[in-house]
Structure formats: C-alpha cells, structure tokens
Design an enzyme around this catalytic site. Structure first.
Site, PDB file in Angstrom:
ATOM      1  N   SER A   1       0.852  -1.189   0.000  1.00 18.52           N
ATOM      2  CA  SER A   1       0.000   0.000   0.000  1.00 18.52           C
ATOM      3  C   SER A   1       0.896   1.251   0.000  1.00 18.52           C
ATOM      4  O   SER A   1       1.735   1.405  -0.884  1.00 18.52           O
ATOM      5  CB  SER A   1      -0.950  -0.040   1.204  1.00 18.52           C
ATOM      6  OG  SER A   1      -1.952   0.930   1.102  1.00 18.52           O
TER       7      SER A   1
ATOM      8  N   ASP B   1      -9.054  -6.210  -5.088  1.00 19.73           N
ATOM      9  CA  ASP B   1      -8.632  -4.909  -4.549  1.00 19.73           C
ATOM     10  C   ASP B   1      -9.119  -3.803  -5.481  1.00 19.73           C
ATOM     11  O   ASP B   1      -8.602  -3.627  -6.581  1.00 19.73           O
ATOM     12  CB  ASP B   1      -7.103  -4.879  -4.422  1.00 19.73           C
ATOM     13  CG  ASP B   1      -6.586  -3.609  -3.736  1.00 19.73           C
ATOM     14  OD1 ASP B   1      -7.389  -2.692  -3.493  1.00 19.73           O
ATOM     15  OD2 ASP B   1      -5.379  -3.544  -3.462  1.00 19.73           O
TER      16      ASP B   1
ATOM     17  N   HIS C   1      -8.317  -4.926  -0.571  1.00 19.18           N
ATOM     18  CA  HIS C   1      -7.003  -4.326  -0.362  1.00 19.18           C
ATOM     19  C   HIS C   1      -6.289  -4.908   0.856  1.00 19.18           C
ATOM     20  O   HIS C   1      -5.057  -5.010   0.877  1.00 19.18           O
ATOM     21  CB  HIS C   1      -7.159  -2.809  -0.208  1.00 19.18           C
ATOM     22  CG  HIS C   1      -5.862  -2.076  -0.065  1.00 19.18           C
ATOM     23  ND1 HIS C   1      -4.896  -2.094  -1.052  1.00 19.18           N
ATOM     24  CD2 HIS C   1      -5.356  -1.317   0.948  1.00 19.18           C
ATOM     25  CE1 HIS C   1      -3.851  -1.365  -0.654  1.00 19.18           C
ATOM     26  NE2 HIS C   1      -4.105  -0.895   0.543  1.00 19.18           N
TER      27      HIS C   1
END
Length: 586
Positions: free
Chosen positions: A162, A327, A360
C-alpha cells in the site's frame, strides 16, 4: 473460530514499542514542497544482524496506519503487522537478512510528526495542523539518512504494501542505485480519483470535528476522536471487497455486537465499524492521518505508459509487483500499468495477481501472505536449482533458438524451458504464466515471470522486443488465436509454436470407435467437460491460418511423442504426428 479475512492490522494496539530505537537527524530536511524541518527524529526497529559488507539489509515500509513494529522480536513480544512474512525461516528471513522498519515522517509512533513540538514555536507547542506538507519523497529522504547512519549503502531490497509500496517505488526512482530489489505489494503509481475522494471525505471528517481546534487539540480534554473514527470507518470500507463484507457480515447482519459507542450499531457491520473506529483513536493521531493521507494522495509516478517509463528509466533494480484480484482501492490494472512500463524498458520484473476475495487488506491476511510470500522469498534469493527436465519436443525447441537470443515464453509453466536457456547463457528471458503455482516455481528458478492472460494480447511488450517468442503447448488453450498470432509476430522477430495435433491418427480412431470425445496420452488426456483445451487445431488448420495471415513457415518439425519418433514432413504429419513445431516469421 478465527475470521480467515481478519487483517493483522486488527491486532494492533497502543502498547509501547519495546524494541524501538531513535535517530536524531542533525541536518535540516529541505522538503520537496517547500519548507524545512530541523531537529527531526526517525524511530525504527531492526531484526537480524548486518553482515560485514552491509549487503544483507532489507528495508520494510509500512502502510498509512502502520508503524515500525513489523514483526515480533521474541516470543514475549507483541505481534507485528507482517509476522507471517518476516522472521526466522520466513520469506524475509531474519536469520539471513538485517531487516529495518522505520516509522514514517509525519507519523505518530516515534518519528517526527504533527504531535511533536515545533522547535520554532514560542512558547513551545506541537506542530498540529501547521506541520509542513510532506511527500513520499520526504519520507524516503529520512529513511535514506537512517541508512547512512546504519552504514547501508545499498539495500538488498525495499519492501512495502500500500503506502509502503509507494515508498519502495520512490526509493527505486528517487535513488536509482539504492536497492537491488523493489518489492511493491497492493500498490499503484498514483491513487484513482475514487480513492482520492474517500481520502478527502476522511480529512473533512477530521477537520470539521468541533474538537479539532485548528489542529491544536493536544492540551485539551477533548480531541477530534469522532472525526478520526469516521475516517477510519471509511478507510475500512475501502480496504474490504464486496465479497469480504458479505462473508463477514451477511450471516449475522441483524445481530450486531454490543459495544459502548455513540455510533450507529443497528447492523453487524455497524458495530464492527464502530469498534474499529473507536479503537483507532487510542493509537493514532488525527493530524498524522491528515498528513499521511495527503502525502499518499500527492504521489504521482505517471498516469500513462510513457510517463511511467520516464519515471522508472534510471532505476537499476529488479522488481516484484503483487496485486489482488478483488482490490478496488489499488487495482490490478494499476499494477499492470507499472509492469507494462517496466517490461517496455527491459527491466527485470515479476508480477502476480493473487486471486483473493479479501480486497485491499489481502496483503495483511494470512492465507494471502501464504500465496505471495514465496514470490518475495524467491526475489530475495530462494532458489530451486533442480536441473530442468525437457521433453524431446522442448529439446528441439531449444535447438531452434539462436545462442544469446532474448526469449519470451508464453505459457511458460514452471519455467523449465527458460531455465534450460538460462543455463545455456541467455541473459534476457521472460515468461508469461497465469497459474500461480507455476508462477511461483518459475520465480524460484530466478526467472522473470509475468501473470498475464494471453487472451488480452501482449500489450505489455513493444514491437520487436524479443529475438524469439515461444509458445509451447499453449496454442490450444487460447481463445483468440488469430489475434495472438499477430501479437507474437509483432513482439518477436521469430516465433516458435508447438502444439498438439487434434487430427492425429489415434484421436481419429478413438472418436470413430468409441463415439466419444477422443482421449490420448499427453495434452489430449482430458474429459470433454474438464479439458483446458479451448481449441482443437490440426496441423493442416494451423498451416491454413499462416497462409491467411501471410505468415512464413521457416521450419517445421513433427513428432509422434508416444513413440518419441520424428515424422518426415512427406509422411502425412497431419495424420501421423501428434505434435508439431513451427518456426514463423513475416
């Protein structure tokens, strides 16, 4: 029973970090957007031992709500947020590597951020909302100074998920010689407009909280906890996929947990979000959330292939990128944009899209770490050095490939053909594969492998990028054969195709005698309902296609692989050969 979709981030607490170290940065930090920071501090933790030449150091970068505590230091230590990936004997093996994880600039777990005292203030008070606007590049600059302090000139790898993936890619582009490997997981070249919108709402929730007090709430009894909790709730929704939310909450939708909260709890998801939001306020600072989310929103490596190529052009590392199928915050398409730019630049890159329903948060979920962890280990040097075993057909293919040619293998399987070419001395070898188990095995052979569906063509590659494109025993599994022929001949100067001949004598006889879909050993040995073969070409069919497309057949080799016999081209190979190898060009 534990929740299989529970993120390791859910285990985080505000407990003191027992192994935290700090570095005071004497030199002023000149920030990329203007302004400066003096007297900054970098907080970090380390695992393992740095070797004599400092070549075994791995930098781990955390996501927006993370901190330096990436893994346990011992059995009595609190859990880390990537324990399953990092530790003795794991993908990032702390018996082998010296692992460093710093808290980011702007954070609230030891490194200088908005909650720290502004040295320019009189009387002294925290920065609060006046903390200067920072970038991912500024975070990386602080990490670079930490590396200098530790005596690390070049990282063995920079790893992050991320926001951590953004930092890893910034290392590769801002300091091109700084790392041997860049490993970016669940990341992107920049945020989508939709993701930006969620961050904007989150910041508005914080800054319009009546207790925000223009960011100077630190000496007050009430803090902007409501705004920060709402921001965290919103974040949690973006971290989960629709499938994960259904799995978590639909079974007891009307049976919420009883918790003390002012937030709505009518549904089970409501009590979950209320719990997550309130828990977050005990360990995180609202100003830091505003600062870090803005830095992430400002990250922009490029929004098209040309811009991304310019961004990564000077990078001297190899790359591993991992995305997750569900995601929607940092989508697989965004990772593929980076991969396409890197392949066009002939950079060493492996890419995998992990099939997961978790969204995610997948990069912090145990079952998904089990899937991508071996790829991380392979990129860091775990190798399967077993000698590749080749069939007579594959040996013939290799003999058709000129020495030192660069080769693209479509449907490369476990990479054994490319591994044989690597042993022969070929330097530029790339595989394309969709089966994740095969992709991992190929990566463990030290190969670059890209997870890509051939039915979408070959947009990752530029014209005449390879001397040879190989497609062995894959033709019959592809839907858009005609388009793929054009793509292979665009990307490669020569194309070598091997395929099973569905007009082979044994198959004809089997069909006539049994009145059933034919079966024979090898590529033909499937039932009609479970075969991966989507097309059933004969040698004559493929010859016809070549004529229609004005494709030249430079060489043809035919086999009866059942008896390991080579069939003379004049001995009706369409009847007597079960496998063909064609060398094509235009």
């Amino acid at each position: 029973m534990s929740d299989p979709t529970e993120s390791t981030d859910d285990q985080r607490t505000a407990a003191p970090l027992k192994f935290l170290q700090t570095l005071s940065l004497d030199e002023v930090i000149e920030l990329e957007l203007g302004g400066r920071l003096s007297g900054a501090v970098c907080a970090y933790e380390t695992w393992g031992k740095l070797n004599d030449d400092a070549s075994n150091a791995v930098l781990v970068c955390h996501a927006i709500s993370g901190d330096s505590h990436v893994a346990r230091h011992d059995e009595l230590d609190d859990p880390g947020w990537w324990d399953q990936l990092i530790g003795p004997g794991k993908a990032v093996d702390t018996d082998q590597f010296f692992v460093v994880c710093p808290n980011v600039l702007g954070g609230c777990r030891g490194t200088t951020g908005p909650s720290d005292i502004d040295p320019q203030s009189n009387p002294p008070r925290p920065y609060g909302a006046s903390f200067p606007r920072i970038t991912i590049g500024d975070m990386v600059e602080v990490q670079r100074r930490l590396a200098d302090h530790l005596g690390i000139r070049r990282w063995r790898a920079v790893v992050g998920g991320s926001l951590g993936g953004h930092q890893a890619m910034m290392w590769a582009t801002k300091f091109p010689q700084s790392t041997q490997s860049c490993i970016a997981i669940a990341s992107s070249p920049r945020l989508t407009s939709q993701a930006l919108g969620f961050d904007i709402i989150a910041r508005n929730a914080i800054q319009t909280d009546p207790h925000f007090a223009e960011g100077q709430y630190y000496d007050r009894a009430d803090r902007p906890d409501t705004g920060l909790a709402i921001a965290r709730m919103l974040g949690h929704i973006t971290y989960l996929s629709s499938q994960a939310m259904t799995q978590k909450f639909d079974g007891d939708r009307h049976d919420p947990r009883e918790i003390v909260s002012d937030f709505e709890q009518r549904f089970s998801i409501g009590s979950y979000l209320a719990h997550q939001g309130q828990k977050f306020t005990t360990r995180f600072d609202a100003n830091s959330y505003v600062t870090l989310s803005m830095a992430m929103d400002l990250m922009d490596l490029g929004d098209n292939r040309l811009q991304l190529m310019e961004t990564f052009d000077d990078s001297e590392c190899d790359f591993l990128l991992v995305s997750f199928s569900s995601d929607w915050l940092f989508t697989p398409e965004q990772s593929r944009e980076i991969v396409n730019a890197l392949t066009a630049l002939n950079k060493s890159v492996t890419y995998a899209e992990i099939t997961s329903d978790a969204g995610h948060d997948s990069f912090l979920i145990g079952s998904d770490i089990d899937q991508y962890g071996p790829l991380v280990g392979a990129r860091l040097g775990e190798r399967d050095d077993m000698a590749p075993k080749l069939s007579s057909v594959e040996e013939s293919i290799i003999r058709l490939i000129p020495d030192r040619a660069n080769v693209l293998d479509l449907g490369c399987g476990d990479g054994h053909l490319l591994a044989a070419l690597k042993q022969r001395g070929h330097q530029r070898l790339v595989g394309v594969e969709v089966a994740q188990a095969n992709l991992i095995r190929a990566a463990r052979r030290g190969l670059d492998v890209i997870d890509y569906d051939l039915n979408n063509g070959l947009p990752a590659f530029i014209d005449n990028q390879f001397d040879v494109v190989v497609m062995s025993a894959t033709l019959q599994a592809v839907a858009n054969i005609a388009e793929l022929f054009d793509e292979m001949l665009r990307v490669g100067r020569r194309v070598i195709v091997s395929f099973p001949n569905f007009a082979y004598r044994a198959l004809r006889e089997d069909y006539v005698k049994r009145g059933r879909s034919p079966r024979a050993p090898g590529e033909f040995n499937f039932e009609w309902y479970n075969t991966p073969n989507r097309r059933f070409p004969s040698i004559a069919d493929v010859h016809d296609l070549c004529r229609q497309k004005n494709v030249r057949i430079d060489e043809a080799i035919y086999f009866d692989s059942t008896d390991d016999l080579r069939i003379d081209p004049n001995d009706d190979p369409n009847l007597n050969a079960d496998t063909a190898i064609l060398v094509l060009s235009r």
